[in-house]
Motif scaffolding. Structure first.
Motif, PDB file in Angstrom:
ATOM      1  N   CYS A 306       4.349   6.544   6.410  1.00 17.37           N
ATOM      2  CA  CYS A 306       3.582   5.314   6.643  1.00 17.37           C
ATOM      3  C   CYS A 306       2.594   5.478   7.795  1.00 17.37           C
ATOM      4  O   CYS A 306       1.458   4.974   7.725  1.00 17.37           O
ATOM      5  CB  CYS A 306       4.532   4.156   6.942  1.00 17.37           C
ATOM      6  SG  CYS A 306       5.566   3.671   5.546  1.00 17.37           S
ATOM      7  N   ILE A 309      -0.440   7.372   6.540  1.00 11.77           N
ATOM      8  CA  ILE A 309      -1.314   6.528   5.715  1.00 11.77           C
ATOM      9  C   ILE A 309      -2.130   5.590   6.598  1.00 11.77           C
ATOM     10  O   ILE A 309      -3.346   5.415   6.401  1.00 11.77           O
ATOM     11  CB  ILE A 309      -0.479   5.726   4.696  1.00 11.77           C
ATOM     12  CG1 ILE A 309       0.153   6.671   3.675  1.00 11.77           C
ATOM     13  CG2 ILE A 309      -1.348   4.674   3.988  1.00 11.77           C
ATOM     14  CD1 ILE A 309       1.123   5.995   2.732  1.00 11.77           C
ATOM     15  N   ALA A 322       0.667  -0.476   5.428  1.00 11.45           N
ATOM     16  CA  ALA A 322       1.271   0.760   5.953  1.00 11.45           C
ATOM     17  C   ALA A 322       2.098   0.469   7.205  1.00 11.45           C
ATOM     18  O   ALA A 322       3.212   0.988   7.369  1.00 11.45           O
ATOM     19  CB  ALA A 322       0.182   1.791   6.262  1.00 11.45           C
TER      20      ALA A 322
END
Length: 423
Positions: A306, A309, A322
């Motif tokens: 995450c 991203i 994210a």
């Protein structure tokens, strides 16, 4: 106790009061950190200055942590917590005055900046005592059989404060400015003091009152480093937070990359805590004790993905999602780690174990902020965030490969032992 009673800990009056105090403090502290970040970056426009904020808090927090743990194990917990909150209130009042043009109108930018850093440094000293005190008081309010459920609710309230504090910080900066935002923070610290008076003084369970400081510290460190499960959980989370500290760079993303202003900054800052909060409420109904080791490894791996991203995203809502998912995975990690600590720490060593925890995990947030600020200065903001995510993934894979005991960790047996000890 009814098995899997999602509200078992909430049936104890003092625990509910404890949750209110913890919420007020987390709310005030997280809001204050965000307001300071915004003010300092507005003054300097230098990403390294954001890292210095973290460094100023982590230096005293780490250097004082072990001594603070010794003091916590030797003293009455409610009174010590009251002193910690009073210290925070004084610091908040100081920051309120430092952001008042009437007071600092003739000050230079550096004078204001260094004064803010000094108060943040004092806050690090307070925090060295605050974490171990809260951890130790927690164990004196509820019976051992509800520790996992109480840990879930306590972590949930922590995240609720972490949701609302940053969100309100972003909006209040826009609505009433930095100065009056600091006044609001001071008000919440006073509310925490008033609420804490409703909790009675607790007994000191340490059988070694008056134990020499060095001997006490040695015993605490020996326990932590000799208990592989606790050491593994703390080490894994520390490295993940250290290299995944992208939230420290959110002022840069909000102002310079996503260009969403203080309102968007508040949303970005709150997104991880919202994700964590939802996970924690869910875990109250669906405990994470089964296969806890693999769940912890998987959660931190997801956290790293995450962060990567978020680092490369240039779309505001992709970034929000994210960060939300990074909070959800971090929430799983927090619940499992807190449950491990509560179940496997003896009562008379809670202060010292919590102090080591604050060195490993709590302070890694500020070290992560410094690492993120430094790498952003050296290699660029986006590259530094992606680098941090990659390091998190590497850490998880390495830990999983070398520690089969950690992979097989299951906390259901620990919970059964504590339930039997209370009967």
């Amino acid at each position: 106790m009814v098995k899997n009673d999602a509200y078992a800990a909430l049936r104890y009056r003092e625990f509910n009061i404890f949750l209110l105090v913890r919420f007020a403090m987390v709310f005030a502290w997280s809001m204050q950190f965000i307001v300071i970040e915004w003010e300092v970056y507005s003054l300097t426009k230098n990403p390294l200055s954001l890292g210095i904020i973290g460094l100023m808090e982590v230096i005293p927090a780490v250097s004082m942590a072990l001594f603070a743990g010794h003091i916590v194990d030797q003293k009455e917990k409610k009174g010590l917590l009251l002193k910690c909150i009073l210290g925070f209130s004084v610091i908040s009042l100081g920051l309120f005055l430092l952001t008042w043009p009437i007071i600092v109108g003739n000050w230079s930018q550096n004078e204001i900046l260094y004064s803010i850093y000094f108060l943040v440094f004092l806050g690090g000293i307070v925090r060295a005592f605050l974490g171990p005190t809260i951890f130790s008081l927690f164990a004196l309010i509820v019976p051992k059989k509800v520790y996992p459920n109480a840990a879930t609710w306590s972590s949930s309230v922590w995240q609720m404060g972490a949701v609302l504090g940053p969100a309100l910080a972003g909006f209040s900066i826009h609505w009433i400015g930095v100065h009056w935002s600091m006044c609001l923070i001071f008000f919440f610290s006073l509310m925490a003091i008033i609420t804490l008076t409703q909790i009675k003084k607790k007994p000191i369970l340490n059988p070694k009152i008056g134990e020499p400081v060095l001997q006490s510290l040695k015993e605490g460190l020996k326990f932590v480093f000799g208990t592989k499960i606790i050491l593994g959980a703390l080490s894994l989370d520390m490295i993940a937070v250290l290299f995944g500290g992208a939230v420290a760079l959110l002022p840069i993303y909000a102002q310079d990359i996503l260009k969403v202003g203080p309102e968007g900054f508040g949303i970005l800052r709150a997104a991880p805590a919202v994700g964590a909060l939802l996970i924690m409420f869910t875990s109250a109904h669906f405990p994470l004790n089964k296969n806890a080791g693999m769940k912890l490894l998987g959660a931190i791996f997801g956290f790293g993905i995450c962060i990567m991203i978020f680092g490369i995203s240039t779309w505001f809502w992709v970034s929000v999602v994210a960060l939300f998912l990074s909070g959800a995975t971090d929430g799983i990690s927090m619940v499992i780690r807190q449950t491990i600590l509560q179940l496997r720490t003896p009562d008379h060593m809670r202060g010292r174990v919590a102090s080591v925890n604050s060195m490993f995990v709590g302070s890694s947030n500020e070290l992560g902020a410094f690492e993120s600020g430094l790498t952003a200065k050296l290699m660029g903001t986006v590259t530094s965030v992606v680098f941090g995510g990659c390091m998190t993934l590497t850490t998880v894979l390495f830990t999983g490969a070398i520690s089969p005991t950690f992979r097989k960790l299951d906390l259901r047996k620990d919970l059964e032992d504590h339930e039997n000890s209370d009967q």
